[in-house]
Design a protein around this motif. Structure first.
Motif, PDB file in Angstrom:
ATOM      1  N   ILE A 391       0.873  -1.176   0.000  1.00 48.96           N
ATOM      2  CA  ILE A 391       0.000   0.000   0.000  1.00 48.96           C
ATOM      3  C   ILE A 391       0.913   1.229   0.000  1.00 48.96           C
ATOM      4  O   ILE A 391       1.755   1.382   0.887  1.00 48.96           O
ATOM      5  N   TYR A 392       0.734   2.055  -1.002  1.00 46.22           N
ATOM      6  CA  TYR A 392       1.667   3.161  -1.270  1.00 46.22           C
ATOM      7  C   TYR A 392       0.954   4.492  -1.075  1.00 46.22           C
ATOM      8  O   TYR A 392      -0.144   4.719  -1.609  1.00 46.22           O
ATOM      9  N   ASP A 393       1.592   5.361  -0.326  1.00 45.12           N
ATOM     10  CA  ASP A 393       1.049   6.701  -0.074  1.00 45.12           C
ATOM     11  C   ASP A 393       1.708   7.699  -1.033  1.00 45.12           C
ATOM     12  O   ASP A 393       2.877   8.056  -0.849  1.00 45.12           O
ATOM     13  N   PRO A 394       0.981   8.160  -2.052  1.00 46.59           N
ATOM     14  CA  PRO A 394       1.599   9.050  -3.041  1.00 46.59           C
ATOM     15  C   PRO A 394       1.835  10.466  -2.521  1.00 46.59           C
ATOM     16  O   PRO A 394       2.518  11.260  -3.167  1.00 46.59           O
ATOM     17  N   THR A 395       1.317  10.783  -1.334  1.00 44.87           N
ATOM     18  CA  THR A 395       1.454  12.145  -0.813  1.00 44.87           C
ATOM     19  C   THR A 395       2.619  12.288   0.166  1.00 44.87           C
ATOM     20  O   THR A 395       2.988  13.410   0.528  1.00 44.87           O
ATOM     21  N   LYS A 396       3.189  11.187   0.601  1.00 45.92           N
ATOM     22  CA  LYS A 396       4.226  11.244   1.638  1.00 45.92           C
ATOM     23  C   LYS A 396       5.548  11.749   1.068  1.00 45.92           C
ATOM     24  O   LYS A 396       6.031  11.256   0.053  1.00 45.92           O
ATOM     25  N   GLU A 397       6.129  12.728   1.717  1.00 45.02           N
ATOM     26  CA  GLU A 397       7.466  13.200   1.359  1.00 45.02           C
ATOM     27  C   GLU A 397       8.479  12.422   2.203  1.00 45.02           C
ATOM     28  O   GLU A 397       8.305  12.292   3.425  1.00 45.02           O
ATOM     29  N   PHE A 398       9.515  11.906   1.553  1.00 48.26           N
ATOM     30  CA  PHE A 398      10.453  11.039   2.262  1.00 48.26           C
ATOM     31  C   PHE A 398      11.871  11.356   1.821  1.00 48.26           C
ATOM     32  O   PHE A 398      12.150  11.457   0.620  1.00 48.26           O
TER      33      PHE A 398
END
Length: 454
Positions: A391-398
């Protein structure tokens, strides 16, 4: 059902759609627009993407090399894989002199099985080709290891295959339905150039690159492809890093030959300029990162489909071991970490618009599963397949840092690289093994994957 993943956007190699996924006993049992089961654990994936777990087809865990052993054990490497959304890891089992193929795989499995945090498989590296080894190819395929590798380099280390051995192994692989992978570089040119630089006192990491530049790799690519074409045998070129080799792969594929090329994230992000850095020795791997022209060609190869897969060649060494070559590049253990970075980096590039998410799933998951014989169990979101799901969060800055990685390596070449989007959860056969920065799996969970190529 045991688990239902609801409200996510499912992304496969071919499709993007919204649906729920039902999981039972580690398998995907249903995919529908609306699923309900009061006994199931509900995972709300609203606003997130649901992808098949990545497959890293090229790692070197606990590998003896360069006077030491790569710093990630099977536990550490597969733990890091899970935290980066990779749910299947292929490692190389290197044949020792006098040992058989199945013996080699079983010995490696005995080391890996108690440690593996995700599922795993092996390619057997052939170093001691005897008539009885050729006779064992069919047995290896029947055992579930239908992929082999030869090194066209490392002559002094006793690993190299000459042209006669390469030809024989290609021929036999075709006969039994296996596939051969090659590390393609020209060892004689490397030795001549290395000797010259050392005599001239040119010993920095930059001369690691200059000892094996583009044409040294390209010549070996062409030679391997030449023999594969003469035999009409399948060939898989690992860690392709140069433009000329990329062009030769495209030409062979356009002519209808079963030639596959793999490249690695380090070749897609870094160029040979890293070897001029103060910490350039940390980037030393073989083949080395090349110039911008080659990097551009690799990205083009991804878009045209001539790069079939992405893998990491994960083979990290500790900083103090890299420091052995501070004043002599030939003493630097070759290899870098990447097993935790592959899927996040490629998905970030998709999130930035450089390629589609479907293409990332294709080259990081679906294609390796097909090529190496573990589809449809792995590599897709399919009813009946293993519930290896990210499950991938496209909004997360990493921002990648050694502090937020999960391997045993004490540094990362990806330090400070900023990603757009990041994996939020990883499921291995339906078991949650990673969530939001925390590893939740355990050693021994991973299973040995027996494969069959079609």
């Amino acid at each position: 059902m045991d688990v239902i993943i609801k409200n996510g956007i499912i992304i496969t190699a071919l499709e993007t759609y919204k649906a729920d996924i039902g999981i039972k006993n580690g398998k995907i049992v249903t995919i529908a627009s609306k699923l309900d089961d009061s006994s199931a654990e509900i995972i709300d994936a609203s606003g997130k993407y649901v992808l098949p777990g990545a497959i890293d087809g090229h790692t070197h865990l606990q590998m003896p090399f360069g006077g030491t052993v790569s710093s990630d054990s099977y536990e550490a490497g597969t733990r890091a894989a899970a935290c980066g959304g990779t749910t299947t890891v292929f490692d190389f089992a290197i044949q020792q002199k006098g040992h058989g193929l199945i013996q080699t795989a079983k010995e490696r499995d005995a080391l890996c099985a108690p440690q593996a945090c995700v599922d795993y498989a092996f390619h057997v590296v052939i170093t001691d080709l005897r008539p009885e080894i050729l006779d064992e190819f069919q047995d290896s395929v029947n055992f579930g290891v239908p992929s082999f590798k030869v090194f066209m380099v490392y002559k002094k280390e006793g690993l190299m295959a000459d042209d006669g051995m390469l030809y024989s192994v290609l021929k036999k692989s075709k006969e039994v339905g296996a596939i051969l992978a090659v590390h393609a570089e020209n060892p004689d040119l490397i030795d001549i150039r290395t000797e010259k630089f050392l005599k001239e006192g040119k010993t920095s990491a930059w001369y690691h690159y200059l000892s094996r530049p583009e044409f040294v790799e390209a010549e070996a690519d062409k030679r391997a492809i030449h023999w594969a074409k003469q035999l009409d045998a399948p060939l898989y070129i690992v860690h392709l890093a140069n433009k000329e080799g990329m062009e030769e792969v495209k030409k062979a594929r356009d002519e209808g030959y079963e030639i596959y090329a793999e490249t690695c994230p380090q070749y897609l992000y870094f160029t040979n300029e890293v070897f001029k850095r103060e910490d350039g020795r940390n980037f030393v791997c073989s083949p080395p990162m090349k110039g911008q022209e080659s990097q551009d060609a690799l990205w083009k190869g991804i878009k045209t489909g001539d790069i079939a897969t992405i893998a990491t060649d994960h083979c990290p060494f500790q900083s103090y071991e890299k420091d052995w070559g501070k004043d002599d590049f030939t003493k630097i253990p070759n290899g870098c970490a990447g097993i935790e970075n592959m899927y996040p980096y490629m998905l970030s590039e998709a999130n930035k618009g450089r390629l589609s998410f479907n293409k990332v799933v294709e080259i990081c998951s679906t294609n390796p599963a097909k090529i190496y014989g573990c589809a449809p169990q792995k590599g897709s979101i399919t009813i009946g397949g293993d519930a290896d799901i990210v499950i991938y969060d496209p909004t997360k800055e990493f921002t990648i840092s050694q502090n937020n990685m999960h391997s045993d390596s004490d540094h990362t070449i990806w330090e400070g690289v900023k990603l757009k989007g990041y994996p939020f959860m990883t499921f291995s056969r339906g078991k949650l093994v990673y969530k939001d920065g925390e590893f939740l799996g355990k050693p021994g969970w991973g299973k040995f994957l027996r494969r069959k190529r079609k």
